[in-house]
Design a protein around this motif. Sequence first.
Motif, PDB file in Angstrom:
ATOM      1  N   GLY A   1       0.818  -1.217   0.000  1.00 12.45           N
ATOM      2  CA  GLY A   1       0.000   0.000   0.000  1.00 12.45           C
ATOM      3  C   GLY A   1       0.845   1.258   0.000  1.00 12.45           C
ATOM      4  O   GLY A   1       0.540   2.225  -0.701  1.00 12.45           O
ATOM      5  N   ASN A   2       1.920   1.249   0.781  1.00 13.85           N
ATOM      6  CA  ASN A   2       2.815   2.412   0.788  1.00 13.85           C
ATOM      7  C   ASN A   2       3.474   2.595  -0.569  1.00 13.85           C
ATOM      8  O   ASN A   2       3.645   3.721  -1.042  1.00 13.85           O
ATOM      9  N   TYR A   3       3.851   1.496  -1.203  1.00 15.19           N
ATOM     10  CA  TYR A   3       4.422   1.568  -2.554  1.00 15.19           C
ATOM     11  C   TYR A   3       3.400   2.185  -3.526  1.00 15.19           C
ATOM     12  O   TYR A   3       3.748   3.054  -4.329  1.00 15.19           O
ATOM     13  N   ARG A   4       2.158   1.730  -3.446  1.00 15.97           N
ATOM     14  CA  ARG A   4       1.123   2.255  -4.356  1.00 15.97           C
ATOM     15  C   ARG A   4       0.895   3.750  -4.143  1.00 15.97           C
ATOM     16  O   ARG A   4       0.689   4.492  -5.109  1.00 15.97           O
ATOM     17  N   LYS A   5       0.919   4.197  -2.886  1.00 10.20           N
ATOM     18  CA  LYS A   5       0.754   5.629  -2.609  1.00 10.20           C
ATOM     19  C   LYS A   5       1.883   6.425  -3.252  1.00 10.20           C
ATOM     20  O   LYS A   5       1.653   7.481  -3.841  1.00 10.20           O
ATOM     21  N   ARG A   6       3.107   5.919  -3.129  1.00  8.16           N
ATOM     22  CA  ARG A   6       4.251   6.631  -3.710  1.00  8.16           C
ATOM     23  C   ARG A   6       4.204   6.591  -5.234  1.00  8.16           C
ATOM     24  O   ARG A   6       4.536   7.567  -5.892  1.00  8.16           O
ATOM     25  N   LYS A   7       3.818   5.462  -5.788  1.00 11.00           N
ATOM     26  CA  LYS A   7       3.774   5.333  -7.247  1.00 11.00           C
ATOM     27  C   LYS A   7       2.720   6.260  -7.850  1.00 11.00           C
ATOM     28  O   LYS A   7       2.895   6.776  -8.953  1.00 11.00           O
ATOM     29  N   ALA A   8       1.624   6.485  -7.128  1.00 12.61           N
ATOM     30  CA  ALA A   8       0.580   7.382  -7.633  1.00 12.61           C
ATOM     31  C   ALA A   8       1.068   8.825  -7.719  1.00 12.61           C
ATOM     32  O   ALA A   8       0.557   9.609  -8.513  1.00 12.61           O
ATOM     33  N   CYS A   9       2.055   9.166  -6.928  1.00 16.85           N
ATOM     34  CA  CYS A   9       2.643  10.514  -6.969  1.00 16.85           C
ATOM     35  C   CYS A   9       3.701  10.529  -8.072  1.00 16.85           C
ATOM     36  O   CYS A   9       4.877  10.260  -7.830  1.00 16.85           O
ATOM     37  N   CYS A  10       3.275  10.842  -9.286  1.00 14.39           N
ATOM     38  CA  CYS A  10       4.152  10.675 -10.454  1.00 14.39           C
ATOM     39  C   CYS A  10       4.394  11.967 -11.237  1.00 14.39           C
ATOM     40  O   CYS A  10       5.198  11.980 -12.156  1.00 14.39           O
ATOM     41  N   ILE A  11       3.717  13.041 -10.886  1.00 10.67           N
ATOM     42  CA  ILE A  11       3.881  14.301 -11.614  1.00 10.67           C
ATOM     43  C   ILE A  11       4.942  15.156 -10.922  1.00 10.67           C
ATOM     44  O   ILE A  11       4.754  15.568  -9.775  1.00 10.67           O
ATOM     45  N   PRO A  12       6.080  15.414 -11.597  1.00 14.64           N
ATOM     46  CA  PRO A  12       7.114  16.247 -10.965  1.00 14.64           C
ATOM     47  C   PRO A  12       6.716  17.718 -10.948  1.00 14.64           C
ATOM     48  O   PRO A  12       6.198  18.255 -11.923  1.00 14.64           O
ATOM     49  N   VAL A  13       6.930  18.345  -9.796  1.00 17.29           N
ATOM     50  CA  VAL A  13       6.596  19.762  -9.583  1.00 17.29           C
ATOM     51  C   VAL A  13       7.703  20.352  -8.713  1.00 17.29           C
ATOM     52  O   VAL A  13       8.280  19.651  -7.883  1.00 17.29           O
ATOM     53  N   ARG A  14       7.992  21.639  -8.907  1.00 12.15           N
ATOM     54  CA  ARG A  14       8.962  22.311  -8.030  1.00 12.15           C
ATOM     55  C   ARG A  14       8.227  22.759  -6.772  1.00 12.15           C
ATOM     56  O   ARG A  14       7.203  23.426  -6.842  1.00 12.15           O
ATOM     57  N   GLY A  15       8.754  22.369  -5.625  1.00 13.31           N
ATOM     58  CA  GLY A  15       8.152  22.750  -4.353  1.00 13.31           C
ATOM     59  C   GLY A  15       9.177  23.394  -3.447  1.00 13.31           C
ATOM     60  O   GLY A  15      10.353  23.042  -3.474  1.00 13.31           O
ATOM     61  N   ILE A  16       8.734  24.356  -2.646  1.00 10.92           N
ATOM     62  CA  ILE A  16       9.594  25.039  -1.684  1.00 10.92           C
ATOM     63  C   ILE A  16       9.449  24.319  -0.343  1.00 10.92           C
ATOM     64  O   ILE A  16       8.334  24.162   0.165  1.00 10.92           O
ATOM     65  N   PHE A  17      10.572  23.900   0.211  1.00 11.31           N
ATOM     66  CA  PHE A  17      10.582  23.238   1.510  1.00 11.31           C
ATOM     67  C   PHE A  17      10.391  24.304   2.584  1.00 11.31           C
ATOM     68  O   PHE A  17      11.209  25.205   2.720  1.00 11.31           O
ATOM     69  N   VAL A  18       9.291  24.211   3.362  1.00 10.91           N
ATOM     70  CA  VAL A  18       8.991  25.275   4.323  1.00 10.91           C
ATOM     71  C   VAL A  18       9.188  24.871   5.777  1.00 10.91           C
ATOM     72  O   VAL A  18       9.486  25.739   6.613  1.00 10.91           O
ATOM     73  N   GLU A  19       9.011  23.606   6.115  1.00  7.52           N
ATOM     74  CA  GLU A  19       9.205  23.199   7.508  1.00  7.52           C
ATOM     75  C   GLU A  19       9.217  21.675   7.611  1.00  7.52           C
ATOM     76  O   GLU A  19       8.927  20.970   6.657  1.00  7.52           O
ATOM     77  N   VAL A  20       9.540  21.224   8.815  1.00  5.53           N
ATOM     78  CA  VAL A  20       9.506  19.799   9.120  1.00  5.53           C
ATOM     79  C   VAL A  20       8.399  19.576  10.135  1.00  5.53           C
ATOM     80  O   VAL A  20       8.342  20.255  11.163  1.00  5.53           O
ATOM     81  N   ARG A  21       7.505  18.671   9.834  1.00  5.03           N
ATOM     82  CA  ARG A  21       6.440  18.297  10.767  1.00  5.03           C
ATOM     83  C   ARG A  21       6.894  17.031  11.481  1.00  5.03           C
ATOM     84  O   ARG A  21       7.137  16.005  10.851  1.00  5.03           O
ATOM     85  N   THR A  22       7.022  17.116  12.797  1.00  2.00           N
ATOM     86  CA  THR A  22       7.519  16.004  13.598  1.00  2.00           C
ATOM     87  C   THR A  22       6.369  15.359  14.365  1.00  2.00           C
ATOM     88  O   THR A  22       5.579  16.049  15.003  1.00  2.00           O
ATOM     89  N   ILE A  23       6.298  14.031  14.282  1.00  2.00           N
ATOM     90  CA  ILE A  23       5.286  13.262  14.995  1.00  2.00           C
ATOM     91  C   ILE A  23       6.001  12.173  15.772  1.00  2.00           C
ATOM     92  O   ILE A  23       6.843  11.458  15.227  1.00  2.00           O
ATOM     93  N   LYS A  24       5.655  12.058  17.059  1.00  2.00           N
ATOM     94  CA  LYS A  24       6.253  11.022  17.890  1.00  2.00           C
ATOM     95  C   LYS A  24       5.176   9.996  18.229  1.00  2.00           C
ATOM     96  O   LYS A  24       4.135  10.338  18.783  1.00  2.00           O
ATOM     97  N   ARG A  25       5.438   8.739  17.873  1.00  3.12           N
ATOM     98  CA  ARG A  25       4.552   7.628  18.204  1.00  3.12           C
ATOM     99  C   ARG A  25       5.360   6.620  18.993  1.00  3.12           C
ATOM    100  O   ARG A  25       6.321   6.058  18.481  1.00  3.12           O
ATOM    101  N   ARG A  26       4.950   6.439  20.235  1.00  2.00           N
ATOM    102  CA  ARG A  26       5.676   5.567  21.166  1.00  2.00           C
ATOM    103  C   ARG A  26       7.122   6.028  21.250  1.00  2.00           C
ATOM    104  O   ARG A  26       7.388   7.135  21.663  1.00  2.00           O
ATOM    105  N   ASN A  27       8.054   5.217  20.839  1.00  2.00           N
ATOM    106  CA  ASN A  27       9.470   5.577  20.938  1.00  2.00           C
ATOM    107  C   ASN A  27      10.076   5.947  19.588  1.00  2.00           C
ATOM    108  O   ASN A  27      11.287   6.041  19.478  1.00  2.00           O
TER     109      ASN A  27
END
Length: 137
Positions: free
Chosen positions: A20-46
């Motif tokens: 499923g993760n592979y399919r999600k990534r494969k569906a994202c196939c159109i290249p676009v220029r994006g500006i990196f604005v921040e990092v979203r951090t999520i902590k689950r357990r350890n």
Amino acid sequence: IILMILTGGFAAFLIYVGYGNYRKRKACCIPVRGIFVEVRTIKRRNTIYKYGVFEYNYQGQSYRHSSIDNIAGRRGQNFHIGEAYEIYINPQNPKSLRCLNKLWTLNDIAAFLAGVYFGGLILLGILGKIFLGANLL
């Protein structure tokens, strides 16, 4: 029998997660220029997960969303706030994007192979019961 059903369900879940993760990534196939604005951090357990947030335009609309890729560790060292990167979006859902070139990650491969392994054990147990009358599990 309950153990076989639970193991089979676990195997199916692992295969679903890995593929499923592979399919999600494969569906994202159109290249676009994006500006990196921040990092979203999520902590689950350890475990700490970091997702890059990008601003980008697609078909005349502006978007600001986080990637589906975990960029914790070495993968995230290549991203710098304010710089432009080639990202890949899903044309059916432009809010979904990936920022890494890889379609498979080590976690996806491990989950998929573990699912195949457990599924194979269940299949061997069923075949052994049918053809040999043996209780292999």
